[in-house]
Design a protein around this motif. Structure first.
Motif, short mmCIF file in Angstrom:
data_model
loop_
_atom_site.label_atom_id
_atom_site.label_comp_id
_atom_site.label_asym_id
_atom_site.label_seq_id
_atom_site.Cartn_x
_atom_site.Cartn_y
_atom_site.Cartn_z
N VAL A 1 -16.45 -1.23 -14.93
CA VAL A 1 -16.68 -0.54 -13.66
C VAL A 1 -15.38 -0.57 -12.87
O VAL A 1 -14.42 -1.25 -13.25
CB VAL A 1 -17.81 -1.21 -12.85
CG1 VAL A 1 -19.16 -0.93 -13.46
CG2 VAL A 1 -17.58 -2.71 -12.70
N LEU A 2 -15.35 0.17 -11.77
CA LEU A 2 -14.16 0.21 -10.92
C LEU A 2 -14.42 -0.53 -9.61
O LEU A 2 -15.34 -0.17 -8.86
CB LEU A 2 -13.77 1.66 -10.63
CG LEU A 2 -13.44 2.54 -11.84
CD1 LEU A 2 -13.18 3.97 -11.40
CD2 LEU A 2 -12.25 1.98 -12.60
N LEU A 3 -13.63 -1.56 -9.35
CA LEU A 3 -13.72 -2.29 -8.09
C LEU A 3 -12.92 -1.51 -7.05
O LEU A 3 -11.71 -1.64 -6.94
CB LEU A 3 -13.16 -3.71 -8.26
CG LEU A 3 -13.18 -4.60 -7.01
CD1 LEU A 3 -14.57 -4.74 -6.44
CD2 LEU A 3 -12.58 -5.98 -7.33
N LYS A 4 -13.63 -0.68 -6.29
CA LYS A 4 -12.96 0.26 -5.39
C LYS A 4 -12.46 -0.40 -4.10
O LYS A 4 -11.40 -0.05 -3.59
CB LYS A 4 -13.92 1.40 -5.03
CG LYS A 4 -14.15 2.39 -6.15
CD LYS A 4 -12.91 3.23 -6.41
CE LYS A 4 -13.15 4.32 -7.42
NZ LYS A 4 -11.93 5.15 -7.61
N ALA A 5 -13.26 -1.32 -3.56
CA ALA A 5 -12.88 -1.92 -2.28
C ALA A 5 -13.45 -3.32 -2.19
O ALA A 5 -14.47 -3.63 -2.81
CB ALA A 5 -13.38 -1.07 -1.12
N VAL A 6 -12.79 -4.17 -1.40
CA VAL A 6 -13.25 -5.54 -1.19
C VAL A 6 -13.16 -5.86 0.29
O VAL A 6 -12.37 -5.26 1.03
CB VAL A 6 -12.41 -6.56 -2.00
CG1 VAL A 6 -12.47 -6.26 -3.49
CG2 VAL A 6 -10.95 -6.58 -1.52
N MET A 7 -13.98 -6.79 0.73
CA MET A 7 -13.85 -7.36 2.07
C MET A 7 -13.88 -8.87 1.92
O MET A 7 -14.84 -9.43 1.37
CB MET A 7 -14.98 -6.90 2.99
CG MET A 7 -14.83 -7.46 4.42
SD MET A 7 -15.91 -6.67 5.64
CE MET A 7 -17.54 -7.19 5.06
N ILE A 8 -12.84 -9.52 2.37
CA ILE A 8 -12.72 -10.96 2.26
C ILE A 8 -12.52 -11.53 3.66
O ILE A 8 -11.57 -11.16 4.36
CB ILE A 8 -11.57 -11.36 1.32
CG1 ILE A 8 -11.82 -10.80 -0.09
CG2 ILE A 8 -11.41 -12.88 1.26
CD1 ILE A 8 -10.67 -10.99 -1.05
N ASN A 9 -13.45 -12.37 4.07
CA ASN A 9 -13.43 -12.96 5.41
C ASN A 9 -13.32 -11.89 6.50
O ASN A 9 -12.58 -12.04 7.47
CB ASN A 9 -12.27 -13.97 5.52
CG ASN A 9 -12.46 -14.90 6.71
OD1 ASN A 9 -13.58 -15.16 7.14
ND2 ASN A 9 -11.35 -15.38 7.25
N GLY A 10 -14.05 -10.80 6.30
CA GLY A 10 -14.10 -9.75 7.30
C GLY A 10 -12.99 -8.73 7.24
O GLY A 10 -12.98 -7.76 8.00
N ASP A 11 -12.05 -8.91 6.31
CA ASP A 11 -10.92 -7.98 6.18
C ASP A 11 -11.17 -7.05 4.99
O ASP A 11 -11.10 -7.48 3.84
CB ASP A 11 -9.62 -8.76 6.00
CG ASP A 11 -8.41 -7.84 5.82
OD1 ASP A 11 -8.48 -6.69 6.29
OD2 ASP A 11 -7.41 -8.27 5.20
N ALA A 12 -11.49 -5.79 5.26
CA ALA A 12 -11.81 -4.83 4.21
C ALA A 12 -10.56 -4.04 3.82
O ALA A 12 -9.78 -3.63 4.68
CB ALA A 12 -12.91 -3.88 4.66
#
Length: 765
Positions: free
Chosen positions: A490-501
């Protein structure tokens, strides 16, 4: 260093009472065991959704079954009884076979060769039924059950029939109706009461069903506790706070969650683990009628210190969910408070016991203990304690102190409850506002870029999510409810880590399914997550892995639907942009070969004035310009007089000549900025600035020009038009379409005065 395990928890939902309680127990165990866990709300296996329009795509949650394997999860806990309640044990075995080689604990279900954790579904049910039969002399008892595929429901049903059979109280097969163990069981409750109008008591397979019975009974004019005795199973907080409080069986799903995590971790550590049964005891409350009060008979054993813990569990039924990691020891505070009150009552000489009592009252009620209280049971306990203590003393001062102590506690309960109610309302308002803001943010996309995926995750902060990972399929999959398998990647398009997307760089997006729970982005400790399918109707777009926020327990399915709709919107925007890009390339190529293409598409081929589409577009522009420049505007609709006669007498070439002549004369006679269009056949429309003249004057001028033309024409027929027109001021808000409609209506009147078409009819040569 010991590996930190990741446990998959397969549930039949997320917003139901059982899953909420179960996950609370899991959370407590996670803190003790130092493990990660992922909740997968897989819904029900093989559920027939035909006719259920509101949940017709619920089967998409089943795609989660194939998202986990021993390649990405260390072990699984499966709520087999709930997930498989609509299918056969063999079908559940078939599902479990795909997790072969992994430690598995089954919860609320029994299947040979698997480690299982279940409630004791018999003892508590039997206690409740026997209390009705022996103590309350009830003869007519019915039951609303659950699907036979659910092991808990099946065992509770068996105990119901066996207990009533032992007392010779089985009335008829109609005394049992099957529900679905959700608040939607109202239909089953209606059926039971309709077919058993004389029923005295109803055992419901769980508290959700029992609360549905409350609603249905009241609607039929029967008040729970007074006219109909009801008891459930689960001991939910909602049931304990209902009025009258619900008699139930104390089967705590948090204990199942807690213990199942211990068992699965032991299995991973190589320790021997066997199936277990969790005890469940009957709790008597006011849905059987008033069960306690100041006038009841004094129980000589009521003040036995060994019974205080039992009273605490009944009065603070929700506390056990957090007791394992509560360092304040509120159970001991309560125990010490009761013991000090009893000690003060029994003491020959009054000492400092009352000062200690006041301190303990403050310690208890200054905490958040009332969040976990069954207020009705707590007050009843205090009344019982008060009457018991008064029966022991006759001294006026001592009786006064007992009264004031219990009164102070009662006042504190009222104040704390009021405070908690206000805080609860504020939290509810905040949660609803967060959802509204999330919905707003997830509907603002204007483009289909990967940045939109990051913006979608960023909006989840409004609902308490801090870490989130959005996996999108390279190609969406249409799923019609059959067997489903995720692709290898699959494609990991976006992440949010500790509120930072943020967007994942394209070169790093490709991820194997076996790495969705552990990669360079998804890492770290103390992970309590949920995996949800991203879908809209029958199309699956991907997966969302994120924090297990409280929003999922209250509005999880709404949240899932909103995420799916947002991703679908982004996908459609991206598809539209791709199509648009291809279209622009094509148009550019066409422009390169034929710069006149655009004008041709707007012009009428015969007359070279605008066609209808071109006219409407250009006329709108002129009308807007005139209004901005504060100019009055004439909007007119015209057609040729007697075209049919010209065609019939002189042929269609003559008719075409007449139409071309009208177009030319309108174009030549009007202001150069005027817009003229052929609307079809012999009908024309034009828009022009009046420039100080009236619309009627302009129309008459045109009529005169046609008259002069016909005088000099060698054609045996007149080329003439009828005109209907209106005049718009700069402040007139009439739309162009409406203005043309009004002009057309006036044309109808103008045609009544049209002239003759043939010149000999009027002596014109």
């Amino acid at each position: 260093m010991k590996k930190r395990y990741t446990i998959g928890i397969l549930q039949s939902g997320i917003t139901d009472t059982f899953t909420k309680g179960f996950c609370k127990g899991v959370k407590i165990a996670e803190k003790e065991l130092d493990v990660n866990y992922v909740v997968l709300p897989c819904k029900y296996l093989d559920r027939d959704l035909s006719g259920m329009v509101d949940i017709q795509y619920e089967y998409q949650y089943n795609t989660l079954f194939s998202s986990v394997s021993k390649a990405n999860i260390d072990a699984v806990i499966v709520s087999a009884g709930s997930i498989g309640c609509h299918t056969t044990p063999d079908r559940v075995k078939e599902l479990l076979a795909q997790y072969e080689g992994m430690p598995i604990v089954l919860v609320a279900g029994r299947i040979d060769d698997y480690v299982c954790l279940n409630y004791d579904n018999r003892k508590g049910v039997r206690e409740g039924l026997e209390y009705l039969i022996r103590q309350m002399k009830v003869k007519n008892i019915c039951m609303v059950g659950g699907p036979d595929g659910n092991a808990d429901a099946r065992e509770r049903k068996q105990e119901f029939f066996e207990t009533l059979g032992a007392y010779g109280l089985l009335k008829s097969p109609l005394s049992y109706v099957e529900g679905d163990m959700t608040p939607s069981s109202r239909y089953a409750c209606e059926m039971l009461l309709a077919t058993n109008p004389d029923v005295e008591a109803v055992f419901c397979v769980n508290d959700d069903t029992a609360l549905a019975m409350y609603e249905v009974a009241r609607r039929r004019g029967r008040e729970p506790g007074r006219d109909l005795k009801i008891f459930g199973y689960d001991n939910t907080i909602a049931g304990s706070k209902e009025i009258p409080s619900l008699s139930t069986v104390d089967a705590d799903p948090a204990l199942l969650g807690y213990r199942s995590m211990q068992m699965i971790t032991d299995m991973l550590d190589g320790k021997p683990v066997s199936s277990e049964v969790v005890p469940a005891n009957f709790i008597l409350r006011n849905s059987f009628g008033e069960v306690s009060g100041p006038g009841e008979q004094i129980d000589p054993g009521f003040l036995d210190e060994t019974r205080v813990d039992r009273y605490f569990d009944e009065a603070f039924s929700g506390y056990k969910e957090i007791e394992a990691w509560d360092e304040r020891g509120l159970r001991n505070v309560f125990r010490n408070l009761v013991e000090e009150i009893i000690r003060e009552t029994k003491a020959d000489v009054l000492g400092k016991e009352h000062e200690r009592i006041e301190i303990l009252v403050d310690d208890l009620f200054d905490s958040d203990i009332m969040k976990y209280a069954d207020t009705n049971d707590l007050v009843n306990y205090m009344i019982h304690l008060y009457t018991t203590l008064l029966s022991m003393v006759s001294d006026g001062d001592r009786r006064e102190r007992i009264y004031r102590t219990l009164l102070d506690m009662y006042h504190r309960i009222i104040l704390v409850n009021d405070k908690n109610t206000t805080a609860g309302q504020r939290k509810t308002e905040a949660d609803l506002n967060g959802l509204k803001l999330f919905v707003r943010e997830s509907q603002r996309f204007k483009r289909g870029s990967d940045q939109c995926f990051a913006e979608l995750l960023s909006g989840m902060r409004w609902v308490g999510v801090r870490d989130a990972f959005l996996y999108i399929l390279e190609t969406p999959i249409r799923n019609y409810g059959g067997d489903f398998s995720w692709p290898k990647s699959v494609l990991l398009k976006a992440v949010m880590i500790n509120g930072d997307a943020r967007v994942v760089p394209e070169s790093q997006q490709y991820k194997l399914m076996r790495n969705i729970f552990s990669n360079e982005y998804v890492s770290g400790s103390n992970q309590q997550q949920i995996l949800i399918p991203v879908f809209c109707d029958m199309v699956v777009y991907g997966l969302l892995l994120c924090d297990l926020s409280d929003v999922f327990f209250d509005s999880g399915e709404f949240f899932v639907n909103q995420v799916g709709s947002a991703v679908r919107m982004i996908s459609l925007l991206k598809e539209n942009e791709t199509i648009q890009s291809k279209l622009e390339d094509s148009l550019y190529a066409l422009r390169e070969h034929n710069v006149e293409l655009k004008n041709i598409s707007k012009k009428d081929a015969m007359t070279n004035v605008f066609n209808r589409r071109g006219f409407m577009e250009e006329a709108e522009k002129l009308l807007a310009y005139n209004r901005e420049e504060r100019k009055r505007t004439m909007v007119a609709y015209a057609d040729m007089n007697n075209l049919k006669i010209v065609n019939d007498r002189f042929g269609h070439e003559a008719g075409d000549y007449a139409i071309k002549t009208i177009a030319r004369m309108l174009s030549d006679s009007l202001d150069p900025t005027a817009v003229v269009g052929r609307m079809g056949g012999d009908e024309f429309s034009f828009v022009t600035a009046t420039d100080g003249r009236s619309a009627d004057e302009i129309a008459q001028d045109l009529k005169n020009r046609f008259y002069v033309f016909n005088l000099s024409s060698d054609k045996p027929y007149n080329v003439d038009i009828s005109i209907g027109c209106i005049e718009l001021s700069p402040d007139d808000g009439l739309h162009l379409e409406e203005a043309i409609g009004q002009a057309d209506a006036r044309l109808y009147a103008a045609k009544k005065t049209k002239g003759n078409v043939l010149k000999e009819e009027v002596g014109t040569s």
